[in-house]
Design an enzyme around this catalytic site. Structure first.
Site, mmCIF file in Angstrom:
data_model
loop_
_atom_site.group_PDB
_atom_site.id
_atom_site.type_symbol
_atom_site.label_atom_id
_atom_site.label_comp_id
_atom_site.label_asym_id
_atom_site.label_seq_id
_atom_site.Cartn_x
_atom_site.Cartn_y
_atom_site.Cartn_z
ATOM 1 N N SER A 64 0.817 -1.215 0.000
ATOM 2 C CA SER A 64 0.000 0.000 0.000
ATOM 3 C C SER A 64 0.850 1.264 0.000
ATOM 4 O O SER A 64 1.984 1.286 0.485
ATOM 5 C CB SER A 64 -0.927 0.021 1.218
ATOM 6 O OG SER A 64 -1.856 -1.027 1.151
ATOM 7 N N GLN A 65 0.249 2.315 -0.502
ATOM 8 C CA GLN A 65 0.847 3.645 -0.477
ATOM 9 C C GLN A 65 1.092 4.024 0.987
ATOM 10 O O GLN A 65 0.224 3.800 1.840
ATOM 11 C CB GLN A 65 -0.129 4.613 -1.140
ATOM 12 C CG GLN A 65 0.239 6.058 -1.069
ATOM 13 C CD GLN A 65 -0.852 6.938 -1.681
ATOM 14 O OE1 GLN A 65 -1.883 6.467 -2.136
ATOM 15 N NE2 GLN A 65 -0.612 8.234 -1.659
#
Length: 141
Positions: A64-65
């Site tokens: 994930s970011q």
């Protein structure tokens, strides 16, 4: 891969980006700045580890970011020893952030390669995270 002054500096820069996007929980920011995100990447992609974007990992999944991880974690308002069930361990990055906040983390992953990868990461980082290969829709008894 090692944790160098360069990667530590990149984590500090990432922390500043997260603050500029509204992350204000100092504990969350400290956990992200402590955790060597580049270790969760293949060596040839290490230069992308501290960009604020999601990135492909094994098993056709993504890490994930960092903003997403920080935002979700900040919303949880984690207190020491809170029990957290994570569905989808992935690389283990989010679980590691949660553990650095002293949560009691239980994480399920359905992709065998990711279970093995995350197991190695937790051992490398010396994080005691409960995780196993399982379908998250079944929960953790």
């Amino acid at each position: 891969m090692k944790d160098t002054f360069i990667t530590k500096g990149k984590r500090r820069e990432l922390g500043a980006v997260l603050v500029s996007k509204g992350i204000s929980d100092h504990n969350v920011l400290n956990a992200i700045q402590l955790l060597p995100r580049h270790l969760f990447f293949e060596p040839e992609f290490e230069n992308h580890a501290y960009e604020d974007k999601a990135f492909p990992i094994i098993g056709g999944q993504t890490i994930s970011q960092p903003y997403t991880v920080a935002f979700q974690t900040q919303l949880l308002e984690i207190a020491e020893n809170d029990k957290i069930l994570e569905i989808g361990t992935g690389s283990g990055y989010q679980a590691s952030v949660l553990k650095l906040l002293k949560a009691d983390v239980y994480s399920l992953e359905i992709v065998p390669e990711l279970v093995e990868f995350s197991r190695k990461m937790f051992e490398l980082l010396q994080l005691n995270i409960n995780h196993k290969l399982s379908d998250g829709t079944l929960g953790w008894e």
